[in-house]
Write a protein that holds these residues in place. Structure first.
Motif, PDB file in Angstrom:
ATOM      1  N   SER A 150       0.917  -1.157   0.065  1.00 60.47           N
ATOM      2  CA  SER A 150      -0.088  -0.160   0.000  1.00 60.47           C
ATOM      3  C   SER A 150       0.896   1.278  -0.023  1.00 60.47           C
ATOM      4  CB  SER A 150      -0.950   0.007   1.119  1.00 60.47           C
ATOM      5  OG  SER A 150      -0.250   0.378   2.290  1.00 60.47           O
ATOM      6  N   ASP A 151       2.374   1.065   0.074  1.00 63.36           N
ATOM      7  CA  ASP A 151       3.298   2.131   0.034  1.00 63.36           C
ATOM      8  C   ASP A 151       3.111   3.027  -1.416  1.00 63.36           C
ATOM      9  OD1 ASP A 151       6.057   3.643  -0.061  1.00 63.36           O
ATOM     10  OD2 ASP A 151       5.632   3.343   2.104  1.00 63.36           O
ATOM     11  N   ALA A 152       3.307   4.267  -1.343  1.00 66.67           N
ATOM     12  CA  ALA A 152       3.397   5.070  -2.458  1.00 66.67           C
ATOM     13  C   ALA A 152       4.455   4.458  -3.642  1.00 66.67           C
ATOM     14  CB  ALA A 152       3.695   6.463  -2.328  1.00 66.67           C
ATOM     15  N   LYS A 153       5.699   3.815  -3.102  1.00 65.77           N
ATOM     16  CA  LYS A 153       6.818   3.665  -4.032  1.00 65.77           C
ATOM     17  C   LYS A 153       6.366   2.494  -4.943  1.00 65.77           C
ATOM     18  CE  LYS A 153       9.489   2.506  -0.549  1.00 65.77           C
ATOM     19  NZ  LYS A 153       9.043   2.518   0.689  1.00 65.77           N
ATOM     20  N   GLY A 194      -5.258   1.380  -5.161  1.00 69.74           N
ATOM     21  CA  GLY A 194      -4.721   2.647  -5.974  1.00 69.74           C
ATOM     22  C   GLY A 194      -3.234   2.334  -6.584  1.00 69.74           C
ATOM     23  N   ASN A 195      -2.567   1.361  -6.486  1.00 65.73           N
ATOM     24  CA  ASN A 195      -1.208   0.968  -6.734  1.00 65.73           C
ATOM     25  C   ASN A 195      -1.393  -0.178  -7.717  1.00 65.73           C
ATOM     26  OD1 ASN A 195      -0.114   2.777  -5.028  1.00 65.73           O
ATOM     27  ND2 ASN A 195       0.595   1.384  -3.380  1.00 65.73           N
ATOM     28  N   ILE A 196      -2.437  -1.021  -8.081  1.00 62.68           N
ATOM     29  CA  ILE A 196      -2.389  -1.826  -9.125  1.00 62.68           C
ATOM     30  C   ILE A 196      -2.541  -1.303 -10.314  1.00 62.68           C
ATOM     31  CG2 ILE A 196      -4.045  -3.722  -9.961  1.00 62.68           C
ATOM     32  CD1 ILE A 196      -4.908  -3.992  -6.875  1.00 62.68           C
ATOM     33  N   ALA A 197      -1.663  -1.790 -11.041  1.00 61.15           N
ATOM     34  CA  ALA A 197      -1.343  -1.380 -12.594  1.00 61.15           C
ATOM     35  C   ALA A 197      -2.532  -2.031 -13.302  1.00 61.15           C
ATOM     36  CB  ALA A 197      -0.101  -1.722 -13.307  1.00 61.15           C
ATOM     37  N   TRP A 332      -5.017   8.344  -6.340  1.00 54.25           N
ATOM     38  CA  TRP A 332      -3.669   8.273  -5.483  1.00 54.25           C
ATOM     39  C   TRP A 332      -2.525   8.662  -5.968  1.00 54.25           C
ATOM     40  CZ3 TRP A 332      -3.856   7.137  -0.709  1.00 54.25           C
ATOM     41  CH2 TRP A 332      -4.804   6.659   0.022  1.00 54.25           C
ATOM     42  N   GLN A 333      -2.576   8.813  -7.329  1.00 55.01           N
ATOM     43  CA  GLN A 333      -1.136   9.298  -7.929  1.00 55.01           C
ATOM     44  C   GLN A 333      -1.006  10.837  -7.391  1.00 55.01           C
ATOM     45  OE1 GLN A 333      -0.895   9.749 -12.066  1.00 55.01           O
ATOM     46  NE2 GLN A 333       1.212   9.717 -12.114  1.00 55.01           N
ATOM     47  N   SER A 334      -2.173  11.626  -7.262  1.00 53.27           N
ATOM     48  CA  SER A 334      -2.540  12.845  -6.786  1.00 53.27           C
ATOM     49  C   SER A 334      -2.167  12.954  -5.647  1.00 53.27           C
ATOM     50  CB  SER A 334      -3.791  13.581  -7.326  1.00 53.27           C
ATOM     51  OG  SER A 334      -3.984  13.651  -8.954  1.00 53.27           O
TER      52      SER A 334
END
Length: 418
Positions: A150-153, A194-197, A332-334
């Protein structure tokens, strides 16, 4: 007269042998065909007169296939989905098997309650599979927990399947929700979303995408990762902490007319030879004589809750994450971009509200444990369409989820314009 009877007997037995050879045993499995073909081939080496056909179906499709019947009757079901077998038992689709229950004591807390119709012959764990070369190319550390994912990285570096498409993914999601609680669990899931491509259409599609370098990481059942590691030395895997075990079950359908031959497959899988084959063939499961992984976890799911809300979680995951994945990614990118800025106290409060809106789901923890509410979704996935009450509830979810993201992005724009 006796010679005539003997002649009829010989004709009958030869016909039966011919039928056994010509009428294949049909195995329906939620695993990929390739993952169980080798161990079935081992069985056929010692039973050359028994033909076997393997059919792959996802959980929901498997139920539909068994409910409507098929010209090629399904004889055996193999899966790690306790939900699938629970539903089949409730619908009286299984028959008693002859095996004495050989489940060892250390595995019993983790298994589907035995009824004489289902038995476990192996087990697995789950965790995070990753492509080391991919991670190095993006300077990413190796993820080890759900919180890591779930981390932004890890934005745009993750794939996973969904509860609708994968029974093992359904158990993974339930593991999160029972471990962290309903609200906190969904916060983690929505951040991961939000991180899933991209969403994988099959559970084993996750390991394939990682092996091919299309994506960096994803949660998988261990046997897919272990098989990939055999072919790709840059692929690796870590078990998730506080995770459940996933026994592999087998049962014979009530409609099977090849019970004797089907029983032989169960006997083989529980035999010493079959158990040894688990580790060396593509099924890659832990045998009933290997308690090492089981000794590392005491986590056991509330099975009644798993069965009661399986339909709800499948629908909710699809509406909250699958169907709005693109908008989740944008939001989530924002959020991640705002986290890197120096914000005023007022905007920090706004950012907290934005994160709340982006992780909230329109089902309360009270509803998620209410028998009355959960019963609405008990047949989701087995019927061709949603009943009016469920369809109306899903529309309410869609509106709330959409409103939440619209409001979140309005607040993001307000902060960016200041």
């Amino acid at each position: 007269m006796s010679k005539f009877i003997l002649f009829l007997f010989l004709i009958s037995t030869s016909t039966m042998a011919f039928a056994s050879k010509d009428k294949p045993i049909v195995i329906l499995t939620t695993f990929s065909e390739s993952s169980i073909s080798q161990i079935i081939n081992n069985f056929q080496k010692i039973n050359p007169n028994i033909n076997v056909n393997i059919i792959f179906r996802r959980n929901r499709s498997a139920l539909q296939l068994l409910e409507r019947g098929t010209p090629s009757k399904v004889d055996i079901i193999i899966s790690s989905s306790s939900v699938l077998f629970h539903e089949l038992e409730e619908k009286d689709k299984l028959q008693l098997i002859d095996n004495e229950n050989k489940t060892p004591d250390w595995l019993k807390p983790h298994i589907l309650e035995m009824s004489g119709k289902v038995t476990a012959f192996a087990y697995s764990g789950f965790g995070i599979m990753y492509n080391q070369e991919y991670l190095k190319s993006y300077s990413l550390p190796i993820p080890k927990t759900w919180h890591d994912l779930s981390d932004a990285k890890y934005f745009s570096h993750i794939t996973m399947s969904t509860p609708t498409r994968s029974g093992t993914t359904s158990l993974m999601v339930e593991n999160i929700l029972q471990n962290y609680g309903w609200d906190k669990g969904w916060q983690i899931l929505m951040k991961i979303g939000g991180n899933i491509a991209f969403i994988s259409s099959r559970s084993f599609g996750v390991s394939e995408a990682i092996s091919q370098g299309l994506i960096g990481v994803g949660p998988v059942i261990d046997n897919y990762a272990i098989n990939s590691k055999r072919s790709f030395n840059y692929v690796d895997f870590n078990y998730m902490p506080n995770s459940i075990l996933m026994p592999t079950y087998i049962a014979i359908t009530k409609d099977s007319d090849t019970k004797q031959e089907s029983q032989k497959i169960i006997d083989f899988l529980l035999s010493e030879q079959g158990q040894k084959s688990l580790e060396t063939t593509s099924i890659t499961k832990f045998s009933l004589a290997q308690p090492e992984l089981a000794k590392k976890t005491n986590v056991v799911l509330n099975k009644a809750l798993v069965y009661d809300r399986d339909g709800l979680i499948s629908l909710l995951f699809d509406q909250a994450i699958t169907e709005q994945l693109h908008q989740l990614n944008i939001t989530w990118q924002s959020i991640y971009q705002l986290e890197e800025k120096e914000l005023s106290d007022g905007n920090k409060h706004k950012l907290d509200l934005i994160k709340h809106l982006a992780t909230a789901v329109p089902v309360s923890s009270r509803q998620a444990q209410s028998k009355d509410y959960l019963s609405m979704f008990s047949r989701v996935g087995t019927a061709r369409g949603l009943n009016p009450a469920v369809a109306e509830e899903v529309r309410r979810w869609q509106q709330t989820l959409n409103d939440n993201l619209v409001r979140a992005n309005q607040l993001i724009n307000e902060i960016n314009q200041e």
